[in-house]
Design an enzyme around this catalytic site. Sequence first.
Site, short mmCIF file in Angstrom:
data_model
loop_
_atom_site.label_atom_id
_atom_site.label_comp_id
_atom_site.label_asym_id
_atom_site.label_seq_id
_atom_site.Cartn_x
_atom_site.Cartn_y
_atom_site.Cartn_z
N ASP A 73 -8.35 3.74 1.20
CA ASP A 73 -7.36 4.18 2.20
C ASP A 73 -8.10 4.67 3.45
O ASP A 73 -8.85 5.64 3.38
CB ASP A 73 -6.54 5.31 1.58
CG ASP A 73 -5.43 5.79 2.49
OD1 ASP A 73 -5.42 5.42 3.69
OD2 ASP A 73 -4.56 6.54 2.01
N CYS A 95 0.86 -1.19 0.00
CA CYS A 95 0.00 0.00 0.00
C CYS A 95 0.90 1.24 0.00
O CYS A 95 2.06 1.15 -0.41
CB CYS A 95 -0.97 -0.02 1.18
SG CYS A 95 -0.18 -0.04 2.81
N ASN A 135 2.36 1.35 4.34
CA ASN A 135 2.63 0.05 5.01
C ASN A 135 2.32 0.11 6.51
O ASN A 135 2.99 -0.54 7.32
CB ASN A 135 4.09 -0.41 4.77
CG ASN A 135 4.35 -1.86 5.17
OD1 ASN A 135 5.47 -2.21 5.57
ND2 ASN A 135 3.36 -2.71 5.09
N ARG A 191 -3.34 -0.73 5.32
CA ARG A 191 -3.93 -1.77 4.48
C ARG A 191 -3.05 -2.99 4.26
O ARG A 191 -3.49 -4.13 4.44
CB ARG A 191 -4.34 -1.17 3.13
CG ARG A 191 -5.49 -0.19 3.24
CD ARG A 191 -5.65 0.63 1.99
NE ARG A 191 -4.50 1.52 1.82
CZ ARG A 191 -4.29 2.28 0.75
NH1 ARG A 191 -5.14 2.24 -0.25
NH2 ARG A 191 -3.24 3.08 0.69
N SER A 192 -1.78 -2.77 3.87
CA SER A 192 -0.95 -3.95 3.57
C SER A 192 -0.56 -4.76 4.82
O SER A 192 -0.50 -5.99 4.73
CB SER A 192 0.26 -3.59 2.70
OG SER A 192 1.11 -2.68 3.33
P1 4NP Z 1 -1.76 2.73 4.10
O1 4NP Z 1 -2.43 4.07 4.70
O2 4NP Z 1 -1.20 3.08 2.76
O3 4NP Z 1 -2.90 1.78 4.03
O4 4NP Z 1 -0.69 2.31 5.09
C1 4NP Z 1 -1.76 5.27 4.78
C2 4NP Z 1 -0.80 5.48 5.73
C3 4NP Z 1 -0.18 6.71 5.84
C4 4NP Z 1 -0.52 7.72 4.97
C5 4NP Z 1 -1.47 7.52 3.99
C6 4NP Z 1 -2.09 6.29 3.91
N1 4NP Z 1 0.12 8.98 5.10
O5 4NP Z 1 -0.23 9.89 4.33
O6 4NP Z 1 0.99 9.15 5.97
#
Ligand code: 4NP
Length: 158
Positions: free
Chosen positions: A124, A7, A10, A13-14
């Site tokens: 997300d 994702c 990390n 989702r992942s």
């Molecule tokens: P992920 O979610 O891709 O599912 O781990 C996110 C985690 C952090 C951020 C965005 C999405 N961020 O903008 O920091």
Amino acid sequence: MKVLFVCLGNICRSPTAEGVFRKLLEEQGDDLDVVVDSAGTQNYHVGEPPDTRSQAAALARGIDISGQRARQVIATDFAEFDLVLAMDESNLANLRAMSSSTHHERVRLFLEFSPDDTRTSVPDPYYGGANGFEEVLDIVEDAAAGLLQHVRRVRGSG
Ligand code: 4NP
């Protein structure tokens, strides 16, 4: 067979997909030799455990993801992993852009394996409410079951 879930950060989702698929393998895939890992296309959260909201939502379903630590995708992942599964279309585009065309067949959308074909991306949950984390788990559990069937098919044992 080696599977990498990817994702953006990390941390939501992942890691959830890694935890869900790992548990499914423990419960229903003892005979299968599958290595599971996860990573992010970005480096914002490298070294951090999963988001506490993801940890809590997974734990409520009996899945402990607290031991995971975020890492960024590296170039050698594309040679090492048989499947590099993106959580959304944007991650997929980034992964294709950073890998050679010889590896593009293994870079796919995770939800290709879901029996529910109404969506292509795991939304997300980072900036949303608690319900988003439940939704991620629901979607990931369906796709993980489909992925397990795929692994069995590829392996030729039904
Ligand atoms: P992920 O979610 O891709 O599912 O781990 C996110 C985690 C952090 C951020 C965005 C999405 N961020 O903008 O920091």
